[in-house]
Design an enzyme around this catalytic site. Structure first.
Site, mmCIF file in Angstrom:
data_model
loop_
_atom_site.group_PDB
_atom_site.id
_atom_site.type_symbol
_atom_site.label_atom_id
_atom_site.label_comp_id
_atom_site.label_asym_id
_atom_site.label_seq_id
_atom_site.Cartn_x
_atom_site.Cartn_y
_atom_site.Cartn_z
ATOM 1 N N TRP A 66 -12.892 2.826 -1.811
ATOM 2 C CA TRP A 66 -11.378 3.141 -1.605
ATOM 3 C C TRP A 66 -11.410 4.823 -2.367
ATOM 4 O O TRP A 66 -12.386 5.271 -2.944
ATOM 5 C CB TRP A 66 -10.219 2.650 -2.272
ATOM 6 C CG TRP A 66 -10.078 3.232 -3.716
ATOM 7 C CD1 TRP A 66 -10.250 1.649 -4.492
ATOM 8 C CD2 TRP A 66 -9.510 3.418 -4.774
ATOM 9 N NE1 TRP A 66 -10.146 1.979 -6.392
ATOM 10 C CE2 TRP A 66 -9.460 3.566 -5.907
ATOM 11 C CE3 TRP A 66 -8.392 4.894 -3.317
ATOM 12 C CZ2 TRP A 66 -8.429 4.568 -6.625
ATOM 13 C CZ3 TRP A 66 -8.350 5.746 -4.394
ATOM 14 C CH2 TRP A 66 -8.001 5.419 -6.212
ATOM 15 N N TYR A 124 1.293 -1.899 -2.069
ATOM 16 C CA TYR A 124 2.219 -1.079 -1.654
ATOM 17 C C TYR A 124 3.156 -0.594 -0.340
ATOM 18 O O TYR A 124 3.220 -2.026 -0.061
ATOM 19 C CB TYR A 124 0.603 -1.048 -0.297
ATOM 20 C CG TYR A 124 -0.978 -0.903 -0.912
ATOM 21 C CD1 TYR A 124 -1.157 0.070 -1.699
ATOM 22 C CD2 TYR A 124 -1.971 -1.720 0.284
ATOM 23 C CE1 TYR A 124 -2.301 -0.702 -3.169
ATOM 24 C CE2 TYR A 124 -3.191 -1.011 -0.268
ATOM 25 C CZ TYR A 124 -3.366 -1.010 -1.860
ATOM 26 O OH TYR A 124 -4.943 -0.651 -2.737
ATOM 27 N N GLY A 141 -8.173 4.922 5.865
ATOM 28 C CA GLY A 141 -6.744 4.457 5.663
ATOM 29 C C GLY A 141 -6.348 5.376 6.880
ATOM 30 O O GLY A 141 -7.156 6.504 7.643
ATOM 31 N N ALA A 168 -12.275 11.322 -0.552
ATOM 32 C CA ALA A 168 -11.637 11.328 -1.823
ATOM 33 C C ALA A 168 -10.240 12.292 -1.978
ATOM 34 O O ALA A 168 -10.110 13.266 -1.500
ATOM 35 C CB ALA A 168 -12.112 13.031 -2.225
ATOM 36 N N ASN A 193 -13.577 8.296 11.777
ATOM 37 C CA ASN A 193 -14.231 7.772 10.883
ATOM 38 C C ASN A 193 -15.052 6.856 11.093
ATOM 39 O O ASN A 193 -16.672 6.411 10.211
ATOM 40 C CB ASN A 193 -13.263 7.654 10.169
ATOM 41 C CG ASN A 193 -12.827 8.742 8.646
ATOM 42 O OD1 ASN A 193 -13.058 9.722 9.042
ATOM 43 N ND2 ASN A 193 -11.899 8.725 8.551
#
Length: 329
Positions: free
Chosen positions: A205, A54, A285, A209, A295
């Site tokens: 993960w 990453y 994320g 979407a 979230n």
């Protein structure tokens, strides 16, 4: 926050974890990244996922600095190995013993820790004997640098082969990290049953979407400025598969169902993946702290059978279920 066991192990993980793919070290300035990490900690998240690839190692370094000063025993830190991070020499990628050992030591330095809780094979390596790969992982476990072993995007057959070797080597092989969401369900037919048999959980993960399941992409409208769909370096190719007009229309039809459940569309999407008993944690994320706060409200939410059926009825044939799409390079 609620917690779940990872596979058949004794390791507890927060059912919502924080991941820094596509953000830390690239899209987001470090101060903002650290603010997101703090928001995750404040929300009760204890599980943090990253990978050496990453931002070409920068994401690990940012996470390490962001967690500095936290009680290490109160965190679960995950990272991965497979993709190249160096000058792409002949041994700079894959799951050879050489690459695994060198990558693990480099990741520990960047993360500022003596060990990682979970070390994951970021893909399956068809060019290296699986015995070599699993023995390298076993040696890292024996050395105390890795507590548990997992994989990412392995097929059912690959998971079963890895689990058999893990039993021989007596190492805790506990998880798979696949893409999974309302629109992308390719793991349900084969990967999840194999994982249940072998004692692995899913750490998923892209539960929203790539942002499509937040409802921000409207059918017939231009993509929002600064969104992932407009950023060629930040995942535009990944989100493209979900930007079909029919898909966007069906997603828009989910909004009344979310409202009925007292959730935002993003919260409904995260809560949906957590209804699967084989899912231990959903990775979120963020580029802003408020996204984290939004979230994490999906934690602990139970969706009744009628709501789950209504979601399926709305999405219908836009859901991708082809098991063959779970494959490594």
């Amino acid at each position: 926050m609620e917690f779940r066991r990872l596979g058949r192990s004794g390791l507890n993980v927060s059912e919502i974890s924080y991941g820094n793919w596509l953000t830390h070290g690239s899209q987001v300035e470090e101060d903002q990244a650290h603010a997101c990490i703090k928001a995750a900690l404040d929300a009760g998240i204890t599980t943090f996922d990253t990978a050496d690839v990453y931002a070409n190692t920068a994401a690990e370094s940012v996470l390490g600095r962001g967690l500095k000063g936290q009680r290490r025993e109160s965190l679960e830190i995950f990272t991965k190995v497979f993709w190249p991070t160096g000058p792409k020499g002949p041994n700079d990628k894959g799951l050879s013993r050489k690459h695994i050992m060198e990558s693990a030591n480099a990741s520990l330095k960047r993360l500022g820790t003596d060990y990682v809780d979970l070390y994951q094979a970021h893909r399956f390596d068809r060019t290296v004997p699986l015995e070599e790969t699993m023995l390298a992982f076993a040696d890292l476990v024996r050395q105390g640098k890795v507590l548990y072993v997992g994989v990412s995007e392995w097929t059912a057959e690959q998971i079963s082969r890895g689990a058999a070797l893990a039993r021989e080597l007596r190492i805790p092989f506990v998880s798979n990290q696949p893409q999974y969401n309302m629109l992308w369900r390719v793991i349900e037919d084969q990967v999840i049953p194999a994982s249940e048999r072998e004692g692995l959980s899913q750490i998923v993960w892209s539960p929203i979407a790539q942002g499509v399941l937040t409802g921000k992409y409207k059918p017939g409208q231009d993509y929002p400025a600064g969104s992932r769909a407009t950023d060629e370096k930040g995942g535009a190719n990944m989100v493209a598969r979900f930007l079909d007009e029919t898909v966007l229309k069906r997603v828009a039809e989910l909004e009344p169902l979310a409202k009925q459940a007292g959730l935002s569309l993003a919260q409904l999407a995260v809560a949906w993946v957590l209804q699967n008993p084989n899912v231990a944690s959903a990775i979120i994320g963020a580029s802003r702290p408020e996204q984290v706060h939004e979230n994490v409200k999906a934690a602990g939410k139970k969706l009744d059978a009628d709501l789950l059926k209504a979601i399926d009825d709305v999405l219908g044939d836009v859901v991708e279920r082809d098991a063959s799409l779970t494959k490594s390079p």
